[in-house]
Design a protein around this motif. Structure first.
Motif, PDB file in Angstrom:
ATOM      1  N   GLU A 152      23.112  -9.575  80.905  1.00  0.00           N
ATOM      2  CA  GLU A 152      23.459  -8.199  81.254  1.00  0.00           C
ATOM      3  C   GLU A 152      24.766  -8.132  82.036  1.00  0.00           C
ATOM      4  O   GLU A 152      25.602  -7.261  81.800  1.00  0.00           O
ATOM      5  CB  GLU A 152      22.334  -7.575  82.084  1.00  0.00           C
ATOM      6  N   VAL A 203      14.767  -3.138  82.097  1.00  0.00           N
ATOM      7  CA  VAL A 203      15.322  -1.835  82.473  1.00  0.00           C
ATOM      8  C   VAL A 203      16.743  -1.966  83.025  1.00  0.00           C
ATOM      9  O   VAL A 203      17.615  -1.137  82.750  1.00  0.00           O
ATOM     10  CB  VAL A 203      14.409  -1.154  83.513  1.00  0.00           C
ATOM     11  N   SER A 204      16.940  -3.031  83.766  1.00  0.00           N
ATOM     12  CA  SER A 204      18.210  -3.212  84.482  1.00  0.00           C
ATOM     13  C   SER A 204      19.443  -3.013  83.613  1.00  0.00           C
ATOM     14  O   SER A 204      20.400  -2.343  84.004  1.00  0.00           O
ATOM     15  CB  SER A 204      18.222  -4.607  85.107  1.00  0.00           C
ATOM     16  N   ALA A 229      19.908  -1.412  80.662  1.00  0.00           N
ATOM     17  CA  ALA A 229      20.150  -0.102  80.041  1.00  0.00           C
ATOM     18  C   ALA A 229      20.699   0.920  81.018  1.00  0.00           C
ATOM     19  O   ALA A 229      21.398   1.857  80.625  1.00  0.00           O
ATOM     20  CB  ALA A 229      18.855   0.409  79.409  1.00  0.00           C
ATOM     21  N   ALA A 270      13.441   1.837  80.023  1.00  0.00           N
ATOM     22  CA  ALA A 270      14.901   1.746  79.913  1.00  0.00           C
ATOM     23  C   ALA A 270      15.463   2.945  79.157  1.00  0.00           C
ATOM     24  O   ALA A 270      16.486   3.535  79.541  1.00  0.00           O
ATOM     25  CB  ALA A 270      15.285   0.447  79.206  1.00  0.00           C
ATOM     26  N   ASP A 280      23.692   2.605  76.425  1.00  0.00           N
ATOM     27  CA  ASP A 280      22.925   1.422  76.828  1.00  0.00           C
ATOM     28  C   ASP A 280      23.892   0.242  76.837  1.00  0.00           C
ATOM     29  O   ASP A 280      24.125  -0.386  75.809  1.00  0.00           O
ATOM     30  CB  ASP A 280      21.800   1.204  75.807  1.00  0.00           C
TER      31      ASP A 280
END
Lengths: 471, 471, 471
Positions: C66, C161-162, C164, C221, C360
């Motif tokens: 990410e 989730v982090s 997106a 997310a 995203d």
């Protein structure tokens, strides 16, 4: 001179005689009672799966090592190659490589077990393959565990090529070459040595793949680098230009991941949860890597005037490659000596290849080919013979090595294997690289190379937002 | 205030009483039948080898953590130190460290087993060393497995020093210090505690090395940082200058690798595949790390106004170090409280050391020394005593801790160990660092420091092709 | 066209009939003798702990993936989120999540076992949870091993989730959402499926979490990205702007770490050291990942004109997510087909989400939600039914899938689960994100976003000393 002293001190310290004798297993005899086979299968499976994941992780190690050693403008390309190559290897090895390597057939090639299936749901590898325990049946793990373990090895051979041809090869040529290497050449040569083929029958031994994996990949890398020619900036006006890597942090990370991975690569090649064998191989592997890292550091310190990080990295890897063939057959002192020599070899190999204008951006040829050959021959020099270690005696293994009083027999066996594999891989690699050159082409254009493969092959850059030099 | 609330809430939530009692093993009695020793040896070997590889991988964790926390102009140097140090540790521990630590001898030092060999092919560690299972024989794994597991621990101690002395130490001085630390001091002090030496006989307990590994490394780091003095840019005109790290991505990666590695470090120190013990230690280790990471985040958020990534990282590591001594002896709630406190300690330790002009670029002293001491003392506060956990009762362990109604006895034992190791390591480190200073020198020149150690010590840079600030 | 040919060739090669039949276990019957339970517990514990550590390491994978895919000015923020989120998950899952998920209660939620304790020291999960071995008692590992394995899964859901919501979410909002997700929603939905709740009772099957982990995280997310809106630079004047990642080297590393981690995620979900099951799941997992990586590469090559590294990465991950639900129930050829389709899905999902202005930054919704749904449905298409594999028959599992002649029953069961979890997670996520928006706020200000979250949320930068673009 300092280095001679350093090496002299280390050599003098090695407890040759004592070590060779004293390192035998020391468990009380009551441990020899048999473990029920259903339990043994679970133990073996856990062990081999664990080792397999370590070897799989070597993909990350090679990706980081090679990427960091090249320029930022080639980073996306090398990363993409090193990621997709394991997917390609999985496909090729499942379709054909595993069958060629371990399927029933003749002493040259396996002919059953394509797609991991067949009449009796197995390439009958219970007969054809016994790992190093050649006299035993290796069927004490499920077929798919064997497949996965062998697959991650095959992936390693393919990824070795990536580094040597970096910064000027076409992406499509690399992917096609990898398919051929894993699906055809690796499996066939592997059959000769690990599939009870003709080299195995002649007494050639390669415990975990100095030849099967590293030399095979190294020869393909060597011929590829030779045919591609050097990078356009490497020899300006006949001079040698240093082209430093763009990210030595990830290269060092890669080296440590590879070192970690080798603790699966070598001890995992027992294919069996044999405590004494695993323990011995862990230690010989580690001590060879350490000795080789130290000797490469010393040599580069003397030779270049400074301890060169890229040489420390390649020194460690050189020791790991070199001890791979013999790790189960030699004592700790011999493993260290094998490492000391590989650390010296790798530095001078890098220097000479560069002078001969064979451009290998990451040193893959020196690490995997040169030290793969050295390690394969070292089996014929240092093997203690089948009377010392329990696993060695039961499972069969090389004759006593030359330096341990066994004469030249094993060394000649090893030399035969080195030559056979060398000629085969030279031929195969020439054919495949040239075929690719006449079809899709193997080298990008001069303009594309100048722009960098990331832009020309992928229309991307790896480090967006950073200001970078643009040559 | 917010932090008091946060901590208050967490503390109120901890199920002290219930937890302490309810967490005992819950397997039915029929699991107590004995596993045949030959099977147990395989199980233990797989477990310890697995744990060993996780701990080995901590070398990569430290390399990334420390390199990222320093400036780009020192990156090659830190990477080179962290890579070569494990090779040096392997050499030193094989030659002498393992023998000093676990060989037969007296209560001060081992005197047999150099080069992993000897009259009876073993440093007779079946008698001298029983891990935490002090009352049992630890011989239920092959000697070389023991050696490898202990070697990766020794390597950890050496690598701790690297960060604290970064950006101004001479490469050669670091390598020589590491040889002395691992070959001599680590092994000797380890003998006192894990080799059934005098501290062990007096009742000092350190399950996985808050003192043996982390404080020993921490003291060496502390004295090194003190003698070297701060980096030239750290205190311009008496003010404190922030010198931010150049790559927090790899530092965070390093932290997560270290967290992973601790799942080998602590549970692996059972040296035995004991399911209940392993499971308990996994959980106490993880919960301490989590609690410590959270408390360091909250404290830094309150204290600095923002959640500081370097404090989150060091907070996690602080919890891991702190719970290392007690992870097998305390319940989950206590592990969390140990972590909460270590998270607070590490933030203020970093702040105060900086004010006292002890320049530790990566926070190694705060993490490993301060929290190593805290964790060692915590054994005397939180140990549940030998009646609760099966492994604890069988294997021996610390007395009931002060906060669990056991009085001051164990706490005083722990304090004695902390002081003994502290004085010894201060003396040893002073002697060795000063000896190095009078011979090869320990600090690079001001010009070399300004240019960066990468250029002055290695004639390389880590990030070629990127435009970088040059101060 | 080239792609149709490529895919056609692969499909034609798949040995559908043979594979489906021939891949059954082939061990001789004498392996069926029972392993004593005390030994089985040790084997299971070693296996599950090993798998747990691989899954834990996925935190590093997500962090690198990410972070590299976003801009350098958000790097510290993403790193901090991905590091602290496992600490938060540990806290939330220990306090409540594990109890809700596996504690005795009703078919909707567990009501005992908070803080890993209770009247009988266990959430009585021997009854409530049987992993995929639903008909068996999963009590053959210690409670804390179960807890740790389930905890690392819970952490995975949170970390999805982090990515997106990256580059515009407030740090505090993310931490609070993660607490709620892991402590409440993940545990509750997990209870329905893995805690023998109502979906399990209706015949919904999800082997290792395409729905439980990936869709749950994916829905959270998706709603988060929707409510936050796109980054300020993403759609200038209604056009789509590419915002390239700043470090594809660490993203590729992250992908390989995740691939590695999945070898714990999927085979570890056996929760039992069953050699045939583990081996089969290793191979289906790996082949799906490989096929998906290859198909995403081909599709992106055709569609964009170049092989896009970010698509290769997300293609591999898409295959891993997609095969997660079915890896124990399908044959190798089906696993490859599942992967081929997920590789196509992920590319077009990324493209369409971008066109629909759902921003995203890392492709998390496409990978985890879209391919999580696909993989969950694929169970109803490709399951071979309970007569083929030993572990499947004994443990219970899905009905024969539609494409294997089983009709629509299982597919409808799977669809029901997808819808139920979808509606629930949409509702839950909307409520929690909106509640956070009305309290602490979820999005940083436009100025803070322009400056970058690293400066505005942490007062730090990740790459100090490098010259960088400042938009």
């Amino acid at each position: 001179m300092a280095i001679s002293i350093g090496l002299g001190v280390i050599l003098a310290l090695l407890p040759w005689g004592v070590g060779a004798i004293a390192e035998t297993g020391s468990f009380p005899a009551d441990l020899d009672s048999t473990i029920p086979q259903n339990i043994q299968v679970v133990l073996n499976t856990i062990w081999v799966i664990f080792a397999s994941t370590l070897v799989f992780f070597m993909n990350a190690g090679f990706a980081m090592l090679e990427t960091g050693f090249c320029r930022h403008k080639s980073a996306v390309n090398i990363l993409a190659k090193n990621l997709i190559v394991f997917a390609l290897s999985s496909l090729a090895f499942w379709i054909a490589g595993f069958a060629f390597m371990f399927g029933d057939g003749n002493s040259f090639i396996g002919l059953h077990g394509f797609f991991l299936s067949g009449p009796d749901n197995s390439p009958s590898i219970g007969d054809a393959y016994d790992g190093i325990y050649r006299s035993l049946d290796w069927a004490a793990i499920p077929l798919k565990v064997k497949f996965f373990f062998q697959l991650v090895f095959a992936g390693t051979a393919a990824t070795i090529v990536s580094g040597a041809v970096a910064e000027r090869i076409k992406f499509v040529a690399f992917t096609l070459f990898s398919l051929g290497l894993v699906g055809l050449a690796y499996g066939t040569i592997g059959h000769w040595i690990w599939g009870n083929g003709w080299l195995a029958q002649l007494g050639f031994w390669d415990f975990a793949g100095s030849t099967v994996v590293h030399s095979v990949g190294g020869w393909a890398a060597f011929i590829g680098a030779l045919l591609l020619g050097p990078r356009r900036d490497k020899y300006p006006k006949g001079q040698i230009a240093a082209i430093p890597g763009h990210n030595l942090a990830i290269s060092t990370l890669g080296c440590l991941i590879l070192w970690l991975g080798w603790f699966g690569f070598n001890p995992g090649s027992t294919l069996s949860a044999d405590p004494e064998a695993i323990a011995h191989i862990m230690v010989t592997t580690n001590m060879a890597a350490s000795a080789s890292g130290l000797s490469a550091t010393l040599v580069s310190w003397i030779y270049f005037g400074k301890p060169d990080l890229t040489m420390i990295i390649n020194g460690v890897l050189a020791g790991l490659v070199a001890v791979t063939a013999s790790c189960a057959y030699v004592n700790i002192s011999s493993a260290m000596l094998i490492g000391i020599i590989s650390g010296i070899l790798v530095v001078f190999s890098v220097v000479y290849l560069e002078q001969w204008q064979i451009d290998d951006p990451v040193g893959a040829i020196s690490v995997h080919l040169v030290c793969g050959i050295w390690g394969t021959l070292a089996v014929g020099l240092f093997s203690v013979g089948p009377e010392i270690y329990t696993w060695y005696g039961e499972a069969g293994g090389p004759l006593v090595g030359l330096l341990f009083g066994g004469g030249y027999s094993q060394l000649l066996n090893q030399l035969l294997g080195v030559l056979a594999v060398g000629f085969t891989m030279i031929g195969f690699s020439l054919l495949l690289w040239l075929a690719l050159n006449f079809t899709v082409g193997i080298r990008v254009s001069a303009d594309e190379e100048l722009a960098g493969l990331d832009l020309s092959e992928h229309s991307m850059e790896a480090y967006s937002g950073f200001y970078k030099e643009q040559d």
